[in-house]
Design an enzyme around this catalytic site. Structure first.
Site, short mmCIF file in Angstrom:
data_model
loop_
_atom_site.label_atom_id
_atom_site.label_comp_id
_atom_site.label_asym_id
_atom_site.label_seq_id
_atom_site.Cartn_x
_atom_site.Cartn_y
_atom_site.Cartn_z
N GLY A 44 2.04 12.09 -5.59
CA GLY A 44 3.47 11.98 -5.35
C GLY A 44 4.16 11.49 -6.61
O GLY A 44 3.53 10.85 -7.45
N GLN A 49 10.64 7.38 -11.43
CA GLN A 49 9.46 7.34 -12.31
C GLN A 49 9.59 8.26 -13.52
O GLN A 49 8.80 8.18 -14.45
CB GLN A 49 8.19 7.74 -11.54
N CYS A 104 -0.41 3.91 -8.32
CA CYS A 104 0.90 4.43 -8.71
C CYS A 104 0.84 4.86 -10.17
O CYS A 104 0.31 4.12 -11.00
CB CYS A 104 1.94 3.34 -8.53
N LEU A 105 1.36 6.04 -10.48
CA LEU A 105 1.32 6.53 -11.86
C LEU A 105 2.08 5.61 -12.82
O LEU A 105 1.79 5.59 -14.01
CB LEU A 105 1.90 7.95 -11.94
N HIS A 146 5.22 5.44 0.32
CA HIS A 146 5.11 4.93 -1.06
C HIS A 146 6.24 5.51 -1.93
O HIS A 146 6.90 4.78 -2.67
CB HIS A 146 3.73 5.30 -1.62
N GLU A 147 6.46 6.83 -1.81
CA GLU A 147 7.49 7.48 -2.63
C GLU A 147 8.90 7.07 -2.18
O GLU A 147 9.79 6.88 -3.00
CB GLU A 147 7.34 9.00 -2.59
N HIS A 150 9.95 3.97 -3.74
CA HIS A 150 10.39 4.12 -5.14
C HIS A 150 11.90 4.34 -5.23
O HIS A 150 12.56 3.77 -6.09
CB HIS A 150 9.69 5.32 -5.81
#
Ligand code: NI
Length: 191
Positions: A44, A49, A104-105, A146-147, A150
């Site tokens: 995701g 991000q 997480c990226l 999670h997204e 963000h």
């Protein structure tokens, strides 16, 4: 086009994102976000991000799913889960909380168990401009929760216990200073 992924410590990750208009420019951005996400081997990616404070995220858990651990229903769900969420709004979360290890990226090298409710219902627009109200559960709900966090300015580390956060503080500081090895392009806070 591959975009740099912003690292922990960048203010954009802590900001509540703004609604966005669906047009050709946004569709191009969505393509770029998928490309960036696949290259970084993520499931995701949310617009903050890539340094854009807009209400948009993309997901595709299929390429990295542990298929053998999934139920037939979960497999079916994940197979068709390449999706973009434009202007998503949380309708409700329900069900029992369960723990699952998240990463997480924007926070490379840290994986921790996070508790979240089983289901999430969202209202959102897709790339064709169609509006949906849809409920997701299991792994798919997890990725979406999670997204969604963000675009509300929340990171999974914010959901850990104070003790856990304290234990991770040094590692997080290193990430924000760019002292981290990743295989994808990142953008770090200016010092
Ligand atoms: Ni993330």
């Amino acid at each position: 086009m591959i975009l740099p992924i912003v690292a922990y410590g960048m203010p954009v990750l802590k900001r509540k994102a703004e609604p966005v208009e669906l047009n050709d420019e946004l569709r191009r951005l969505i393509d770029d976000m998928f490309e960036t996400m696949y290259r970084a081997e993520g499931v995701g990616l949310a617009a903050p991000q890539i340094d854009k404070s807009i209400r948009l995220f993309v997901i595709d858990p299929a390429p990295f799913a542990r298929w053998e651990e999934l139920s037939p229903e979960e497999r079916e769900q994940l197979r068709n889960a390449k999706m973009a969420f434009i202007n998503p709004q949380l309708v409700e979360e329900s069900g029992e909380e369960w723990s699952f290890e998240e990463g997480c990226l924007s926070i490379p090298g840290i994986n921790e168990k996070v508790k979240r409710p089983e289901r999430i219902t969202l209202r959102y627009t897709d790339v064709e401009g169609k509006e949906h109200e849809q409920t997701f559960e299991g792994l798919l709900a997890r990725v979406i929760q999670h997204e969604y966090d963000h675009i509300e300015g929340i990171l999974f580390t914010d959901r850990l216990s104070p003790l856990k956060r304290k234990l991770l503080a040094k590692k997080l500081e290193k990430i924000s200073k760019g002292q981290v090895q990743v295989s994808y392009k990142m953008k770090f806070p200016k010092r």
